[in-house]
Design a protein around this motif. Structure first.
Motif, PDB file in Angstrom:
ATOM      1  N   LEU A   1       0.869  -1.170   0.000  1.00 48.32           N
ATOM      2  CA  LEU A   1       0.000   0.000   0.000  1.00 48.32           C
ATOM      3  C   LEU A   1       0.906   1.221   0.000  1.00 48.32           C
ATOM      4  O   LEU A   1       1.694   1.412   0.924  1.00 48.32           O
ATOM      5  CB  LEU A   1      -0.895   0.004   1.245  1.00 48.32           C
TER       6      LEU A   1
ATOM      7  N   MET B   1      -4.166   6.780  -2.359  1.00 44.41           N
ATOM      8  CA  MET B   1      -3.508   5.559  -1.925  1.00 44.41           C
ATOM      9  C   MET B   1      -3.717   4.497  -2.996  1.00 44.41           C
ATOM     10  O   MET B   1      -4.779   4.422  -3.607  1.00 44.41           O
ATOM     11  CB  MET B   1      -4.079   5.074  -0.601  1.00 44.41           C
ATOM     12  N   TYR B   2      -2.693   3.652  -3.212  1.00 44.84           N
ATOM     13  CA  TYR B   2      -2.736   2.630  -4.231  1.00 44.84           C
ATOM     14  C   TYR B   2      -2.219   1.318  -3.678  1.00 44.84           C
ATOM     15  O   TYR B   2      -1.306   1.293  -2.856  1.00 44.84           O
ATOM     16  CB  TYR B   2      -1.863   3.017  -5.440  1.00 44.84           C
ATOM     17  N   ILE B   3      -2.766   0.220  -4.159  1.00 43.71           N
ATOM     18  CA  ILE B   3      -2.251  -1.102  -3.841  1.00 43.71           C
ATOM     19  C   ILE B   3      -1.490  -1.570  -5.071  1.00 43.71           C
ATOM     20  O   ILE B   3      -2.037  -1.604  -6.173  1.00 43.71           O
ATOM     21  CB  ILE B   3      -3.384  -2.071  -3.492  1.00 43.71           C
TER      22      ILE B   3
ATOM     23  N   GLU C   1       1.218   5.611  -0.789  1.00 46.27           N
ATOM     24  CA  GLU C   1       0.429   6.837  -0.739  1.00 46.27           C
ATOM     25  C   GLU C   1       1.224   7.963  -1.385  1.00 46.27           C
ATOM     26  O   GLU C   1       2.423   8.103  -1.168  1.00 46.27           O
ATOM     27  CB  GLU C   1       0.104   7.195   0.712  1.00 46.27           C
TER      28      GLU C   1
END
Length: 185
Positions: free
Chosen positions: A140, A147-149, A142
């Motif tokens: 994860l 926020m991105y996975i 940011e």
């Protein structure tokens, strides 16, 4: 003679006929017939009285002509080309160069081959993302946009790829294809 079932049914039917139709049913039937008549009549009324149902003309027959002047030349001038700029205008112009111009001479761009160092050129400025958490082979991250996975092979905000996720000294570490190392907080 005694009363049979047939006689009892006949007296019930006679009582219903004597009362007739209730007043509310009569009012609803009359309203329905009147609405049907209006729905039939109104289109004909509008057809024969079109002057009452048309939109009024906007200018009542008067037109507006353009003046008989020659056309003017319109030029688009860059703010940097203006000679009388004050300090406020100069401060509003972004001085950061974010693109390159290919060479016009006989360099590699003229021969049809792109230079190799131009392919790995990073975006201007720092990407500013950070590693938040790692679980199940995914990370994860940011940045300012959200926020991105991501997982191994995903493209990161700095245009690099996630190369590996490792655990070093009890903390997770993310290594990018550029060799940058990001530690989880």
């Amino acid at each position: 003679m005694g009363v049979t079932d047939y006689d009892a049914d006949e007296t019930i039917h006679q009582r219903k006929r004597e009362g007739g139709m209730p007043m509310i049913d009569k009012a609803l039937a009359a309203t329905g017939i009147m609405l049907a008549a209006l729905a039939t009549f109104f289109p004909w009324y509008a057809f024969f009285n079109q002057d009452k149902f048309t939109m009024p003309p906007l200018w009542q027959g008067s037109t507006r002509d353009l003046p008989e002047k020659p056309a003017r030349n319109v030029l688009s001038v860059s703010p940097l080309a203006m000679s009388d700029m004050d300090g406020e205008t100069v401060a509003a112009i972004d001085q950061l160069t974010t693109a390159t111009v290919p060479s016009l001479g006989g360099g590699p761009a003229a021969e049809g081959t792109a230079p190799k160092e131009g392919l790995e050129q990073p975006f201007p400025g720092k990407s500013g993302f950070k590693l938040m958490h790692v679980a199940n082979g995914r990370a994860l991250i940011e940045d300012t946009a959200g926020m991105y996975i991501v997982r191994i092979g995903s493209i990161l905000p700095d245009n690099s790829r996630l190369a590996t996720l490792e655990e070093r000294d009890g903390r997770w570490v993310m290594i990018t294809s550029n060799g940058d190392i990001y530690r989880a907080d």
